[in-house]
Design a protein around this motif. Sequence first.
Motif, PDB file in Angstrom:
ATOM      1  N   ARG A  80       0.713  -1.295   0.092  1.00  0.00           N
ATOM      2  CA  ARG A  80       0.044  -0.048  -0.118  1.00  0.00           C
ATOM      3  C   ARG A  80       0.927   1.106   0.076  1.00  0.00           C
ATOM      4  N   ASP A  81       2.183   1.214   0.052  1.00  0.00           N
ATOM      5  CA  ASP A  81       3.033   2.410  -0.030  1.00  0.00           C
ATOM      6  C   ASP A  81       3.494   2.638  -1.375  1.00  0.00           C
ATOM      7  N   TRP A  82       3.005   2.092  -2.492  1.00  0.00           N
ATOM      8  CA  TRP A  82       3.457   2.335  -3.938  1.00  0.00           C
ATOM      9  C   TRP A  82       4.881   2.200  -4.189  1.00  0.00           C
ATOM     10  N   THR A  83       5.285   1.461  -3.740  1.00  0.00           N
ATOM     11  CA  THR A  83       7.013   1.142  -3.835  1.00  0.00           C
ATOM     12  C   THR A  83       7.297  -0.204  -4.734  1.00  0.00           C
ATOM     13  N   ASP A  84       6.179  -0.712  -5.132  1.00  0.00           N
ATOM     14  CA  ASP A  84       6.442  -2.137  -6.010  1.00  0.00           C
ATOM     15  C   ASP A  84       6.938  -1.763  -7.316  1.00  0.00           C
ATOM     16  N   PRO A  85       7.664  -2.676  -8.137  1.00  0.00           N
ATOM     17  CA  PRO A  85       7.968  -2.414  -9.412  1.00  0.00           C
ATOM     18  C   PRO A  85       7.037  -2.094 -10.160  1.00  0.00           C
ATOM     19  N   ASN A  86       5.640  -2.916  -9.981  1.00  0.00           N
ATOM     20  CA  ASN A  86       4.438  -2.678 -10.836  1.00  0.00           C
ATOM     21  C   ASN A  86       3.364  -2.814  -9.682  1.00  0.00           C
TER      22      ASN A  86
ATOM     23  N   ASN B 134       7.907 -12.336 -13.998  1.00  0.00           N
ATOM     24  CA  ASN B 134       9.174 -12.140 -13.023  1.00  0.00           C
ATOM     25  C   ASN B 134       9.383 -10.770 -13.123  1.00  0.00           C
ATOM     26  N   ILE B 135       8.862  -9.890 -12.038  1.00  0.00           N
ATOM     27  CA  ILE B 135       9.258  -8.556 -12.001  1.00  0.00           C
ATOM     28  C   ILE B 135       9.984  -8.306 -10.737  1.00  0.00           C
ATOM     29  N   TYR B 136      10.248  -9.365  -9.960  1.00  0.00           N
ATOM     30  CA  TYR B 136      11.025  -8.655  -8.652  1.00  0.00           C
ATOM     31  C   TYR B 136      12.389  -9.138  -8.608  1.00  0.00           C
ATOM     32  N   THR B 137      12.784  -9.425 -10.050  1.00  0.00           N
ATOM     33  CA  THR B 137      14.553  -9.278 -10.228  1.00  0.00           C
ATOM     34  C   THR B 137      14.710  -8.257 -11.159  1.00  0.00           C
ATOM     35  N   GLU B 138      15.849  -7.587 -11.164  1.00  0.00           N
ATOM     36  CA  GLU B 138      16.269  -6.599 -12.077  1.00  0.00           C
ATOM     37  C   GLU B 138      15.943  -6.929 -13.762  1.00  0.00           C
ATOM     38  N   ALA B 139      16.646  -8.163 -13.795  1.00  0.00           N
ATOM     39  CA  ALA B 139      16.741  -8.862 -15.138  1.00  0.00           C
ATOM     40  C   ALA B 139      15.311  -8.918 -15.397  1.00  0.00           C
ATOM     41  N   GLY B 140      14.497  -9.716 -14.473  1.00  0.00           N
ATOM     42  CA  GLY B 140      13.083 -10.179 -15.051  1.00  0.00           C
ATOM     43  C   GLY B 140      12.045  -9.257 -15.303  1.00  0.00           C
TER      44      GLY B 140
END
Length: 284
Positions: free
Chosen positions: A153-159, A221-227
Amino acid sequence: MNRKTRNRNYQILALVFGIACFCCLVWLAAYLTGLNRAETEMEEIRESYVKQGGRLMPENEGTPEASVSDEILSGEASQEEHPEYGITDKTVDFAALQEEVNGDIYAWIFVPGTAIDYPVVQHPEEMDYYLEYSLDGTKGRPGGIYTQRMNSRDWTDPNTVIYGHNMRNGTMFADLHKYEDADFFAENRYVHIYTEDGRILVYEIFAAYVTDNSHLLLTKNIYTEAGFQSYLDDIPTHTGKNCNFLEEREVTSRDRILTLSTCVYGQNDKRYLVQGVLVLEEQP
């Protein structure tokens, strides 16, 4: 079968058909009444809990050429420094909203140029509660504009993915489909998020397209930089007459994006996505 029997059967069929039609009319009337009630209640929420102010109008047309990623991370950006984002001076009374309307409200979304101007909710337990329930707990459409628990809820996720129904009366996320038009896409560029801690997040829309209904937070896979970079690189590969992309806007794994997701009429296996990249984070 004699004539008397046939007539009796026709009468029964006519009676059944009449009852079915009556039930359909009753259901339709209740459905439309519910939608009208929900929209009236939403207007009352906007009037009672949201203070509207002046809008900072653009000094120059076009996209800012320089990235403000470093300013976003440092918190140094400001509305005055970036009037091109057209931020509306909107003050939301989240404390009153949570106490008097719905405790799950934690943000507000506003998309200039559309009718999208709603509180954002997240149910603490059920992923898609607000797909079926409205803010007042009523089951059925229009539901709510919501995120799932997989997003913080803090809007810090990649997506961060926000869901809303594609309502035929033009409410909720129906106006996302306006971005199918290339001119509208070019002229209506920003999404504004107002948070419960007083921040204003501005996302620049860089993509609008039809895709399948796979779950973005579970299948990508959005939780690694490459993904995450691989996912971002795949976005412009979507093709079709309803697809629009801001080619001059480079989006990388260092960025945070916002995805607005709604349905496509007659295609249950499809979703229409409008995606923006965070370009400004205004601190309270």
